[in-house]
Scaffold this motif. Sequence first.
Motif, PDB file in Angstrom:
ATOM      1  N   SER A 187       0.860  -1.175   0.000  1.00 49.03           N
ATOM      2  CA  SER A 187       0.000   0.000   0.000  1.00 49.03           C
ATOM      3  C   SER A 187       0.900   1.230   0.000  1.00 49.03           C
ATOM      4  O   SER A 187       2.127   1.124   0.010  1.00 49.03           O
ATOM      5  CB  SER A 187      -0.900   0.007   1.250  1.00 49.03           C
ATOM      6  N   SER A 188       0.269   2.387   0.022  1.00 43.61           N
ATOM      7  CA  SER A 188       1.041   3.635   0.020  1.00 43.61           C
ATOM      8  C   SER A 188       1.253   4.161   1.432  1.00 43.61           C
ATOM      9  O   SER A 188       1.367   5.362   1.644  1.00 43.61           O
ATOM     10  CB  SER A 188       0.319   4.695  -0.820  1.00 43.61           C
ATOM     11  N   PRO A 193       3.001   6.323  -4.288  1.00 46.98           N
ATOM     12  CA  PRO A 193       2.784   5.340  -5.358  1.00 46.98           C
ATOM     13  C   PRO A 193       3.752   5.496  -6.529  1.00 46.98           C
ATOM     14  O   PRO A 193       4.182   4.508  -7.123  1.00 46.98           O
ATOM     15  CB  PRO A 193       1.338   5.607  -5.796  1.00 46.98           C
ATOM     16  N   ARG A 201       2.214  -1.183  -7.264  1.00 43.73           N
ATOM     17  CA  ARG A 201       1.145  -0.196  -7.477  1.00 43.73           C
ATOM     18  C   ARG A 201      -0.139  -0.874  -7.913  1.00 43.73           C
ATOM     19  O   ARG A 201      -1.227  -0.514  -7.470  1.00 43.73           O
ATOM     20  CB  ARG A 201       1.567   0.832  -8.529  1.00 43.73           C
ATOM     21  N   ALA A 204      -1.692  -2.578  -4.969  1.00 42.20           N
ATOM     22  CA  ALA A 204      -2.231  -1.579  -4.048  1.00 42.20           C
ATOM     23  C   ALA A 204      -3.597  -1.071  -4.489  1.00 42.20           C
ATOM     24  O   ALA A 204      -4.441  -0.720  -3.660  1.00 42.20           O
ATOM     25  CB  ALA A 204      -1.259  -0.410  -3.918  1.00 42.20           C
ATOM     26  N   ASP A 205      -3.831  -1.053  -5.810  1.00 47.61           N
ATOM     27  CA  ASP A 205      -5.122  -0.604  -6.324  1.00 47.61           C
ATOM     28  C   ASP A 205      -6.278  -1.485  -5.837  1.00 47.61           C
ATOM     29  O   ASP A 205      -7.433  -1.040  -5.812  1.00 47.61           O
ATOM     30  CB  ASP A 205      -5.114  -0.591  -7.860  1.00 47.61           C
ATOM     31  N   ASN A 210      -5.229   0.429   1.209  1.00 48.99           N
ATOM     32  CA  ASN A 210      -4.827   1.559   0.378  1.00 48.99           C
ATOM     33  C   ASN A 210      -6.012   2.445   0.024  1.00 48.99           C
ATOM     34  O   ASN A 210      -5.868   3.659  -0.108  1.00 48.99           O
ATOM     35  CB  ASN A 210      -4.145   1.061  -0.895  1.00 48.99           C
TER      36      ASN A 210
END
Length: 258
Positions: A187-188, A193, A201, A204-205, A210
């Motif tokens: 995650s960020s 990102p 990335r 994480a979407d 996130n």
Amino acid sequence: MSAVVSHTWYMTQRQLMVFARQPAYAIITLIQPVIWLFLFGGLFKKVVELGGFGTTSYLDYLVPGVVVMSALGSNLWAGMGTLEEIQRGTLDRFLTTPVSRAALMNGNVVNNGLVTALQSVIIVLLGLLGGAEYPGGVGGIAVLVLASVLLGTVFGALSNALGMLVRERESIIGINTFLLLPLTFLSSAFMAPSQMPGWMRHIADFNPLNWAMVAGRSALSDHPDWGDVFSRGGALLALAVAAVWLSIRTFRSYQRSV
């Protein structure tokens, strides 16, 4: 529906009384967020020079991540409380009363949501004392707290369902330990990102952790992207409803096995 709501509040009060009698627990749960904020915040404060963080202060970027991480970490263990009540026979005794079966599960979730909201506000205030700024103001903070509560509801309800299914402490501990770090680092939470590898990335979407961070950070910024806030927040709300429904279904399955 009114009975479910009133019974849920009664069960929530029962859980809150336990929390109130153990004030040391609230203090202990804040130790790790303080470490994340001030130890990691100081250690990696120059990382914002890489760009893509949307701020010149790493602490500004880190606070929403710590709020959401704390919500995840505390709610992952909700199933342990459920398992303890099963082993003590408390849950079975409640089954002999006319209390709503949904309330038996939802009381735990609502209690964790209230505790998560309190914990989130304290972390935000600690960040403020450390020099963090929140251009989004009170509204942005409210969105961040709500996002953390929704995330906590998702994993709290899933943890309850897990407790019903496995009924073993070791299994819950193992699964929680396995999930916590991958969900956090995919995650960020700590890194912008744009500075993450492409494959991270993309993962994480699809990471609910996130989603909460994106919604919270956007709401706290100078120019919030309300499209991001509502899309991520809506996804969290839908996931929370599904998780609560699953925990209730799992409880009914447990009830039939008693």
